[in-house]
Write a protein that holds these residues in place. Structure first.
Motif, mmCIF file in Angstrom:
data_model
loop_
_atom_site.group_PDB
_atom_site.id
_atom_site.type_symbol
_atom_site.label_atom_id
_atom_site.label_comp_id
_atom_site.label_asym_id
_atom_site.label_seq_id
_atom_site.Cartn_x
_atom_site.Cartn_y
_atom_site.Cartn_z
ATOM 1 N N MET A 1 0.842 -1.191 0.000
ATOM 2 C CA MET A 1 0.000 0.000 0.000
ATOM 3 C C MET A 1 0.883 1.250 0.000
ATOM 4 O O MET A 1 1.876 1.314 0.732
ATOM 5 C CB MET A 1 -0.932 -0.016 1.219
ATOM 6 N N ASP A 2 0.488 2.229 -0.801
ATOM 7 C CA ASP A 2 1.196 3.501 -0.845
ATOM 8 C C ASP A 2 1.238 4.125 0.547
ATOM 9 O O ASP A 2 0.236 4.141 1.259
ATOM 10 C CB ASP A 2 0.485 4.436 -1.821
ATOM 11 N N GLU A 3 2.395 4.641 0.919
ATOM 12 C CA GLU A 3 2.577 5.188 2.264
ATOM 13 C C GLU A 3 1.581 6.304 2.557
ATOM 14 O O GLU A 3 1.098 6.445 3.683
ATOM 15 C CB GLU A 3 4.019 5.709 2.418
ATOM 16 N N ARG A 4 1.214 7.079 1.567
ATOM 17 C CA ARG A 4 0.278 8.187 1.778
ATOM 18 C C ARG A 4 -1.128 7.697 2.066
ATOM 19 O O ARG A 4 -1.932 8.431 2.649
ATOM 20 C CB ARG A 4 0.271 9.101 0.548
ATOM 21 N N ALA A 5 -1.437 6.464 1.653
ATOM 22 C CA ALA A 5 -2.785 5.929 1.864
ATOM 23 C C ALA A 5 -2.922 5.198 3.197
ATOM 24 O O ALA A 5 -4.024 4.809 3.580
ATOM 25 C CB ALA A 5 -3.146 4.975 0.729
ATOM 26 N N ALA A 374 -14.324 1.163 8.233
ATOM 27 C CA ALA A 374 -13.217 2.115 8.310
ATOM 28 C C ALA A 374 -13.721 3.550 8.331
ATOM 29 O O ALA A 374 -14.816 3.858 7.835
ATOM 30 C CB ALA A 374 -12.281 1.921 7.120
ATOM 31 N N HIS A 375 -12.890 4.431 8.906
ATOM 32 C CA HIS A 375 -13.229 5.860 8.935
ATOM 33 C C HIS A 375 -11.944 6.679 8.948
ATOM 34 O O HIS A 375 -10.847 6.154 8.717
ATOM 35 C CB HIS A 375 -14.114 6.186 10.138
ATOM 36 N N ALA A 376 -12.075 7.957 9.256
ATOM 37 C CA ALA A 376 -10.937 8.877 9.170
ATOM 38 C C ALA A 376 -9.800 8.510 10.111
ATOM 39 O O ALA A 376 -8.638 8.806 9.837
ATOM 40 C CB ALA A 376 -11.404 10.307 9.448
ATOM 41 N N TYR A 377 -10.118 7.872 11.236
ATOM 42 C CA TYR A 377 -9.090 7.521 12.213
ATOM 43 C C TYR A 377 -8.444 6.168 11.930
ATOM 44 O O TYR A 377 -7.496 5.771 12.592
ATOM 45 C CB TYR A 377 -9.680 7.501 13.633
ATOM 46 N N SER A 378 -8.971 5.433 10.957
ATOM 47 C CA SER A 378 -8.453 4.101 10.642
ATOM 48 C C SER A 378 -7.078 4.201 9.988
ATOM 49 O O SER A 378 -6.830 5.086 9.157
ATOM 50 C CB SER A 378 -9.414 3.363 9.707
ATOM 51 N N GLU A 379 -6.190 3.283 10.348
ATOM 52 C CA GLU A 379 -4.855 3.228 9.773
ATOM 53 C C GLU A 379 -4.574 1.820 9.278
ATOM 54 O O GLU A 379 -5.127 0.843 9.805
ATOM 55 C CB GLU A 379 -3.814 3.654 10.807
ATOM 56 N N ALA A 380 -3.736 1.717 8.260
ATOM 57 C CA ALA A 380 -3.434 0.415 7.661
ATOM 58 C C ALA A 380 -2.940 -0.574 8.703
ATOM 59 O O ALA A 380 -3.258 -1.773 8.654
ATOM 60 C CB ALA A 380 -2.408 0.585 6.545
ATOM 61 N N GLU A 381 -2.186 -0.087 9.665
ATOM 62 C CA GLU A 381 -1.629 -0.961 10.696
ATOM 63 C C GLU A 381 -2.725 -1.657 11.506
ATOM 64 O O GLU A 381 -2.532 -2.786 11.978
ATOM 65 C CB GLU A 381 -0.729 -0.154 11.621
#
Length: 405
Positions: A1-5, A374-381
């Protein structure tokens, strides 16, 4: 996944997670159930509650114009006239409002689908059967696309049909329904279309379906991030004027929607804070489009990770064909035996929570599913950690609840 995403940042460069008051020790990947509110909105609501408690008499006597101002702002967000919008505590309360106001005769029919939210379906059945009418449940396969879903619903309509009730986005199965197409098909029939938009408000750019025989309602505390205890109901014309709040109070003599502005001594600070939440989110992230796009990307990413992780322990493909999917709330099939009813789904959900993951677990047709949200606070990790831990948690939970051999 792109780091910005991998994570969403605010316009000031802060992490999206910093906007919310969520416990940082928990990975929250189930926004769709009870939502989460911006920290500053919760502080704003606390100020409102303090004002209420400081002078309850003055508070309640000045509520109607406060409600009207919030309605106006919410109407702009939802792209509807404010005169068509009323405050209700939640989507279940909105359903009660609608079905309590219906005039049904013995033998009349109300159509629902087998994807309807359980609490709402139970309430509808109770109110409908009290009048001697019948609830007709239409089975819709998870894989049914728009045309098939529309046909199944319309094929169930008979001369006795008075109401069709549909989820805009179903809770347990996280799929959309063709509510606009059904509204068009029923427009000239006089049949009332009731749309449970609990999950659509905020997630969809233009969620409200309008019509002379349409009632739509949606929760403000889910994707729109308002505090819990606030929803809106949209209706117009004669249908709107036949709707009264579930609690009779001093506003009963007023027209719709003003009659909903006073509902006894209910605390409406959540509703009064909802527009603040919507405005806060738009300001923090540069509008709602980046929030929806980020949620969709991470939702799909999380589902793909989980599908891959569950493959080795599954008897069939964890990837489920959802005919009208929702990217922000994807559905993944659990291994057979992991969850088959409400009790086993609760056990698995609790097991995830004990390991630090708040995740949606549901059942449909005797099979268990994970619903990521998922929402704005969700992170790939968050999703990477869950995909890594989920197979072991599921296996341990199934083993703990299997009969001794």
């Amino acid at each position: 996944m792109d780091e910005r995403a991998r994570r969403l940042h605010t316009v000031l460069g802060d992490s999206g997670r910093s906007v919310f008051a969520l416990d940082p020790a928990v990975r929250h990947i189930n926004h769709g159930s009870y939502g989460a509110s911006p920290r500053v909105t919760l502080e704003y609501q606390a100020q409102l509650k303090a004002a209420l408690d400081a002078n309850p008499m003055r508070w309640f006597e000045t509520l109607p114009p406060r409600h009207a101002a919030v309605r106006d702002e919410l109407a702009q967000f939802l792209r509807v006239p404010s005169s068509t919008l009323a405050w209700v505590p939640n989507a279940s309360a909105a359903s009660t409002v609608v079905f309590s106001s219906l005039e049904l005769d013995a033998g009349d029919e109300v159509i629902v689908t087998d994807h309807a939210y359980g609490a709402v379906a139970q309430g509808v059945t109770r109110l409908v059967e009290r009048r001697g009418a019948h609830v007709v449940t239409v089975g819709v396969p998870l894989s049914a696309g728009e045309e098939q879903t529309r046909a199944l619903i319309l094929d169930a309509v008979t001369p006795r049909t008075r109401v069709v009730m549909l989820d805009q986005i179903s809770s347990a199965t996280a799929r959309r329904f063709p509510v606009d197409a059904v509204a068009d098909a029923l427009a000239d029939t006089g049949i009332l279309l009731v749309i449970d938009g609990a999950h659509g408000l905020g997630l969809l750019e233009d969620p409200v379906v309008s019509g002379d025989h349409v009632v739509w309602f949606g929760n403000l505390h889910k994707y729109a991030c308002g505090p819990r205890g606030a929803a809106v109901l949209a209706a117009r014309g004669d249908v709107a004027q036949r709707l009264w709040p579930a609690i009779d109070s001093w506003g009963a003599a007023e027209p719709f929607p003003q009659r909903f502005d006073l509902q006894g001594s209910l605390d409406s600070t959540a509703f009064l804070s909802a527009a603040h939440a919507i405005r806060t989110m738009a300001t923090a992230f540069g509008g709602w489009s980046p929030i929806r796009e980020h949620s969709a990307v991470l939702g799909r990413y999380g589902a793909d990770l989980l599908i891959t992780a569950l493959g080795p322990i599954s008897d069939d493909d964890p990837a489920i064909d959802v005919g009208m999917p929702v990217a922000q709330q994807p559905l993944v099939r659990l291994p057979r035996g992991a969850a088959h009813d409400g009790r086993s789904a609760r056990s698995l959900k609790d097991a995830f929570a004990e390991d630090g993951f708040e995740v949606g677990v549901s059942t449909f047709g005797g099979r268990g599913y994970v619903r990521i949200s998922a929402h704005a606070y969700s992170e790939a990790e968050d999703f990477e950690a869950f995909a890594e831990r989920a197979p072991r948690i599921i296996a341990d939970t199934v083993a703990a609840h299997s009969p001794a051999r």
